[in-house]
Enzyme design. Structure first.
Site, PDB file in Angstrom:
ATOM      1  N   ILE A  14       0.830  -1.208   0.000  1.00  0.00           N
ATOM      2  CA  ILE A  14       0.000   0.000   0.000  1.00  0.00           C
ATOM      3  C   ILE A  14       0.863   1.255   0.000  1.00  0.00           C
ATOM      4  O   ILE A  14       0.520   2.268  -0.615  1.00  0.00           O
ATOM      5  CB  ILE A  14      -0.986   0.002   1.196  1.00  0.00           C
ATOM      6  CG1 ILE A  14      -2.102   1.025   0.968  1.00  0.00           C
ATOM      7  CG2 ILE A  14      -0.262   0.271   2.515  1.00  0.00           C
ATOM      8  CD1 ILE A  14      -3.006   0.681  -0.184  1.00  0.00           C
ATOM      9  N   LYS A  91      -5.639   3.054   7.414  1.00  0.00           N
ATOM     10  CA  LYS A  91      -6.777   2.345   7.997  1.00  0.00           C
ATOM     11  C   LYS A  91      -6.427   0.876   8.239  1.00  0.00           C
ATOM     12  O   LYS A  91      -5.616   0.303   7.497  1.00  0.00           O
ATOM     13  CB  LYS A  91      -8.015   2.499   7.111  1.00  0.00           C
ATOM     14  CG  LYS A  91      -7.903   1.842   5.723  1.00  0.00           C
ATOM     15  CD  LYS A  91      -8.303   0.383   5.751  1.00  0.00           C
ATOM     16  CE  LYS A  91      -8.001  -0.319   4.467  1.00  0.00           C
ATOM     17  NZ  LYS A  91      -8.290  -1.763   4.516  1.00  0.00           N
ATOM     18  N   ASP A 169     -10.686  -6.212   7.068  1.00  0.00           N
ATOM     19  CA  ASP A 169      -9.683  -5.277   6.557  1.00  0.00           C
ATOM     20  C   ASP A 169     -10.209  -4.572   5.314  1.00  0.00           C
ATOM     21  O   ASP A 169     -10.158  -3.333   5.240  1.00  0.00           O
ATOM     22  CB  ASP A 169      -8.369  -5.996   6.275  1.00  0.00           C
ATOM     23  CG  ASP A 169      -7.306  -5.052   5.728  1.00  0.00           C
ATOM     24  OD1 ASP A 169      -6.703  -4.315   6.526  1.00  0.00           O
ATOM     25  OD2 ASP A 169      -7.102  -5.033   4.497  1.00  0.00           O
TER      26      ASP A 169
END
Length: 310
Positions: A14, A91, A169
Site C-alpha cells: 500500500i 486504515k 480489513d
C-alpha cells in the site's frame, strides 16, 4: 510555506502503490525518509530500520505516515507524538478503540495533528452520494464487499492474526463509506463470522444493522471471491435507488451515472496537509467501532482451513 517533511513507515504494497505516488505529486510534502527494517528503500531517500534510528540519527521530519500492520501502530504513533511529530494513520487507525482514543488525547494535549485516513471516503462517487441522500427517506441498505484475498493480500500473515481484522480489513472500507454517506447512525443487531479452522480472523461475515428509525441494512463480506471483484453499496430510497460500485468510484442515481478519476490517496494527503497547517486532527473511529461490535456480538462458525496455495 515550506513543504511538510514526511517519513513513510512500513514500505509494503500500500505504501509503494499509493502513499509514495501521492506524496510525490503533492507540493505540500517532501519525502524526507523511509522506515522499514526489511524492505528495500527509495532511491535518493535515506532509509532507517526503526523510528528510534530515524529520530536519533536521521533528518528532521515534521510528520510520519504509518503503513504498518495495525497491531504495532499504537507504539509507533505514540513515539512520533512524543517527538513532536504529526501522525497520519493508515486504515484501520489501530488494533483497538482504546489505543486510538489514547493517541487522540495525546495529540490534542500536544497541539499535534492525528489523522485517521479512510481512503474510500475520497472515492469519486462518495461525496455526491452523501449530498443526494441528505434529503431523501432511506428504505433499505445493502452492502456486498467480496474479493480474493490471494490477489489483494498475497502472503500477508498479519491479516489472519488477532488484531489483523481478517475480511474486515477490506470490509471496513465499506463501513467508512456507509458511516459517511448515510444521514443517520446505525447499529449492529446480529453477525455471523466464518473463521477458517487454522486462522484467528474471519474469512467471511454476514451482518445485519438498523438505523435509528429501524431501517434495515445488510452487509455481506467474503474473501473467497474469484474472477470479478465486488465492492458495492445499494441504497433504496423514496425517490429511487442509489448504487455505489467499484468501492465508491462509480455512482449511479436515477437517470444518471457519476464517475471520476481515482484521487483517494491524493485527497487524503490534501486533507492531511490542511490539518497539519492548522494543527487540527481528524480521528473518526465510527467504522472501527462497528467492526469491534461485530467481534463482540458475532456468532462464530468454523469453516474450512485457509492456505495460500489454495
Amino acid at each position: 510555506m515550506p513543504p511538510i517533511r514526511i517519513a513513510v513507515v512500513g514500505l509494503g504494497k500500500i505504501a509503494r502503490d499509493q502513499h509514495l505516488p501521492a506524496i510525490a505529486s503533492n507540493d505540500d510534502f517532501q519525502l524526507a525518509a523511509v522506515v522499514d527494517p526489511a524492505a528495500s528503500g527509495v532511491e535518493g531517500v535515506p532509509r532507517f530500520d526503526s523510528l528510534d534510528a530515524l529520530f536519533r540519527n536521521g533528518p528532521a521530519v515534521d510528520a510520519v505516515v504509518l503503513c504498518t500492520p495495525p497491531q504495532v501502530r499504537y507504539t509507533l504513533a505514540r513515539q512520533a507524538l512524543k517527538n513532536n511529530v504529526h501522525v497520519f494513520l493508515e486504515k484501520p487507525p489501530g488494533a483497538t478503540l482504546a489505543e486510538v482514543a489514547a493517541l487522540a488525547q495525546r495529540a490534542d494535549a500536544s497541539g499535534l495533528t492525528l489523522f485517521a485516513g479512510w481512503h474510500s471516503r475520497y472515492a469519486a462517487g462518495v461525496e455526491p452520494a452523501r449530498a443526494w441522500l441528505a434529503g431523501r427517506k432511506i428504505e433499505s441498505v445493502s452492502i456486498s464487499w467480496r474479493e480474493d484475498v490471494r490477489v489483494w493480500h498475497p502472503g500477508q500473515e498479519w491479516i489472519w492474526e488477532a488484531g489483523g481484522l481478517g475480511v474486515f480489513d477490506p470490509g471496513i472500507n465499506a463501513l467508512s463509506i456507509a458511516t459517511y454517506i448515510l444521514p443517520r447512525a446505525f447499529i449492529l443487531r446480529s453477525a455471523t463470522l466464518s473463521i477458517p479452522a487454522n486462522r484467528a480472523a474471519p474469512i467471511a461475515a454476514d451482518l445485519q444493522f438498523i438505523d435509528g428509525d429501524g431501517v434495515p441494512m445488510s452487509m455481506d463480506l467474503d474473501w473467497r471471491q474469484t474472477g470479478p471483484q465486488s465492492w458495492d453499496i445499494v441504497v433504496e430510497t423514496d425517490q429511487g435507488r442509489l448504487a455505489l460500485a467499484k468501492g465508491g468510484a462509480v455512482l449511479t442515481l436515477p437517470g444518471q451515472e457519476v464517475g471520476g478519476e481515482d484521487r483517494e490517496y491524493a485527497g487524503m494527503y490534501s486533507r492531511f496537509a490542511a490539518l497539519v497547517r492548522s494543527r487540527g486532527s481528524d480521528v473518526d473511529t465510527a467504522p472501527l467501532r462497528l467492526v469491534a461490535d461485530a467481534f463482540l456480538l458475532g456468532r462464530r462458525e468454523i469453516t474450512e482451513a485457509f492456505y495460500w496455495g489454495g
